[in-house]
Every structure is written in structure tokens, then in C-alpha cells.
Write a protein that holds these residues in place. Sequence first.
Motif, short mmCIF file in Angstrom:
data_model
loop_
_atom_site.label_atom_id
_atom_site.label_comp_id
_atom_site.label_asym_id
_atom_site.label_seq_id
_atom_site.Cartn_x
_atom_site.Cartn_y
_atom_site.Cartn_z
N SER A 1 -0.56 -1.64 -7.05
CA SER A 1 0.18 -1.57 -5.80
C SER A 1 1.43 -2.17 -5.96
N CYS B 1 0.85 -1.11 0.01
CA CYS B 1 -0.03 -0.03 -0.13
C CYS B 1 0.93 1.41 0.11
N CYS C 1 -3.85 4.02 5.21
CA CYS C 1 -4.04 4.85 4.01
C CYS C 1 -4.88 4.67 3.01
N LEU D 1 -5.09 -5.96 6.41
CA LEU D 1 -5.85 -5.55 5.86
C LEU D 1 -7.27 -5.30 6.35
N PHE E 1 -8.17 -3.51 1.91
CA PHE E 1 -7.48 -2.15 1.57
C PHE E 1 -6.57 -1.92 2.66
N CYS E 2 -5.66 -1.17 2.87
CA CYS E 2 -4.90 -0.69 4.05
C CYS E 2 -5.90 0.32 4.88
N ARG F 1 2.55 -5.09 3.10
CA ARG F 1 3.26 -5.31 2.09
C ARG F 1 2.95 -6.71 1.47
N VAL G 1 -5.75 -3.14 -2.12
CA VAL G 1 -4.56 -4.16 -2.39
C VAL G 1 -4.96 -5.34 -2.76
N SER H 1 -5.31 2.42 0.40
CA SER H 1 -4.93 1.90 -0.96
C SER H 1 -5.70 0.68 -1.08
#
Length: 136
Positions: free
Chosen positions: A102, A9, A79, A58, A75-76, A15, A83, A81
Motif C-alpha cells: 500500500s 488504500c 475499497c 479503517l 482495511f478500507c 492515507r 492497510v 484494501s
Amino acid sequence: MTEIRQGGCLCGAVRYEADWPPMMVATCSCKNCQKQAGSALSILAVLPQSGLRVTGELTTYNDIAKSGNTVYRKFCGSCGSPVITETPEAQAQGMIFIKAGSLDQAEDLKPTVHFWTSTAQHWVVFPEGGKQLDTQ
Ligand SMILES: [Zn+2]
Ligand SMILES: [Zn+2]
């Protein structure tokens, strides 16, 4: 030969490493992907579940696609994002999707299938030779 690609993200709290190449790279222009991505489309790399290792937490939004199918949008939570995407059907088949934007290295992605072109933003031009599907 299988290589490993890293991704994650925007903030780095989530990660992953993915066995590469994926089974398929596709785009999806469904309205829900546009909303979630805040963009024109999603880029999805399809991997076997065993080919993806994720670290970090997540958050999952249980989305309902136009087809009526459930889509787990992961998603994160820090932030925002997107993923990972999963569906019950993909899970049953041992597959998982990463939002390929990503990836740390995404310049060489070649999407070959384009889903939901019927709701694509009109300025988007899909590459020659790709398979274009009105829906999914
Ligand atoms: Zn993050
Ligand atoms: Zn979509």
C-alpha cells in the motif's frame, strides 16, 4: 537519516505517512494472508507505533491465526484494501505492521524474513539470503 514515506488504500480514503526505513520488511505466506490479500503473500513493514500516522477510517476484522493468536486486520471499508495489521503482542511491544504493497513507493522493498513458507504457493521463489521460516 529518517525519511517519510506516504501510502494508502486504493481509493485514497485512508492515507498514512510512515517514518522510513522500517525496523524490518517481511513476507507472510500463511493461508489467512493469502485469503485477505487475494494474492500469494503479504508484505509487511514493521514500524514503531510512533512512526505511523494514519488518516481516514479503517475497518477491523478480528482474525484468528493458525497459532491461535488474534490478528487485527485493518482495511478500507470503501475499497477493501488491506492497510494495517496489528496483534496484541505487537501492540504490547509498541509495534505496528503496514501492508507494504500500500506504499506509494514500494519498488525498493527488500524483505529479509519470510514467514509461513510451508504454505507458500509453489511458484513463489524467495530471494537468496533471506531468512525462511516454515511457520512464524
Ligand atoms: Zn479505500
Ligand atoms: Zn500471514
